[in-house]
Design a protein around this motif. Sequence first.
Motif, PDB file in Angstrom:
ATOM      1  N   ARG A 117       1.045  -1.122  -0.320  1.00 31.89           N
ATOM      2  CA  ARG A 117      -0.265   0.267  -0.485  1.00 31.89           C
ATOM      3  C   ARG A 117       1.211   1.542   0.290  1.00 31.89           C
ATOM      4  O   ARG A 117       1.271   1.445   1.000  1.00 31.89           O
ATOM      5  CB  ARG A 117      -0.658   0.295   1.496  1.00 31.89           C
ATOM      6  N   GLY A 165       2.150  13.660  -1.732  1.00 32.71           N
ATOM      7  CA  GLY A 165       1.157  14.613  -1.299  1.00 32.71           C
ATOM      8  C   GLY A 165       1.331  15.717  -2.177  1.00 32.71           C
ATOM      9  O   GLY A 165       1.810  16.803  -2.057  1.00 32.71           O
ATOM     10  N   VAL A 203       3.565   9.990   6.033  1.00 32.09           N
ATOM     11  CA  VAL A 203       1.801   9.829   5.449  1.00 32.09           C
ATOM     12  C   VAL A 203       2.230   8.086   5.447  1.00 32.09           C
ATOM     13  O   VAL A 203       3.106   7.562   5.861  1.00 32.09           O
ATOM     14  CB  VAL A 203       2.229   9.453   3.990  1.00 32.09           C
ATOM     15  N   ASP A 250       1.617   4.198   5.381  1.00 30.56           N
ATOM     16  CA  ASP A 250       1.451   3.189   4.602  1.00 30.56           C
ATOM     17  C   ASP A 250       2.522   2.731   4.814  1.00 30.56           C
ATOM     18  O   ASP A 250       3.485   1.743   5.048  1.00 30.56           O
ATOM     19  CB  ASP A 250       1.337   3.819   2.715  1.00 30.56           C
ATOM     20  N   GLU A 285       0.773   5.255  -0.894  1.00 32.61           N
ATOM     21  CA  GLU A 285       0.706   6.626  -1.125  1.00 32.61           C
ATOM     22  C   GLU A 285       1.795   7.634  -2.147  1.00 32.61           C
ATOM     23  O   GLU A 285       2.303   7.274  -2.044  1.00 32.61           O
ATOM     24  CB  GLU A 285      -0.132   7.289  -0.345  1.00 32.61           C
ATOM     25  N   ARG A 286       0.820   7.889  -3.248  1.00 34.71           N
ATOM     26  CA  ARG A 286       1.423   9.034  -3.579  1.00 34.71           C
ATOM     27  C   ARG A 286       2.633  10.740  -2.927  1.00 34.71           C
ATOM     28  O   ARG A 286       1.683  10.722  -2.169  1.00 34.71           O
ATOM     29  CB  ARG A 286       1.553   9.582  -4.913  1.00 34.71           C
TER      30      ARG A 286
END
Length: 223
Positions: free
Chosen positions: A46, A51, A65, A67, A48-49
Amino acid sequence: MSASLKILAINGSERDGNTSDVLRHAAETAAERGVDFEIVDLRDIRMERCGPCGDCNDRPIACEVADGVPGVVQKMIDADGIVFAAPVHGFGTASLMQTFIERAGVGYLRFDRPLSNKVAGVISVARRYSAGEVWAQLTVNALLNRMIVVGSGFPATVHALHRGDALKDEEGLKNVSRLVERMIDMIELLDEHRRLTGRDDLLSSREANERVGLALNELQAAA
């Protein structure tokens, strides 16, 4: 000596396809030397890019973040060598690997360069075009992290289009095997050097970040 060594492979492909086949081939080469070869498939993480916060250049602490990226980063820190492997998508590096490079590098690795002097190898997989460009990008990323990049003579680029084609590229797979062999040789040489000299190869914190003049460096200098 090799029994305690570990190489971690980062697979930047979205599919269980040719890049995975190439890494399984690499794992077989490592197994012949008694070296543990773990593959992390970014498609199963998982992630995330980056942000819109935009404070990466200033913050003195790791990304907040939540993840799976910090878990992969820790695996990299614990390994003796790291293979970066990605296919060519749209004439560039597959987006999963690009996202990981951004998140891991800016969010975690740039503070004290924990990958310094670890051995790195790079593999790219392509139908025909841009294999060299992706190989070069991943190589520069390893150099940015102060890693020792091992070559294989000809770059470890494997040509493939349809599933299974990579296993037909005998020259490409030979270069992959040569890359893994040389990584293991270099890891063993570095381990011997550390034992003989007693040196700590990690750079000091004041030398770890190149962003001179930024608020991050000022905060680190004051700490």
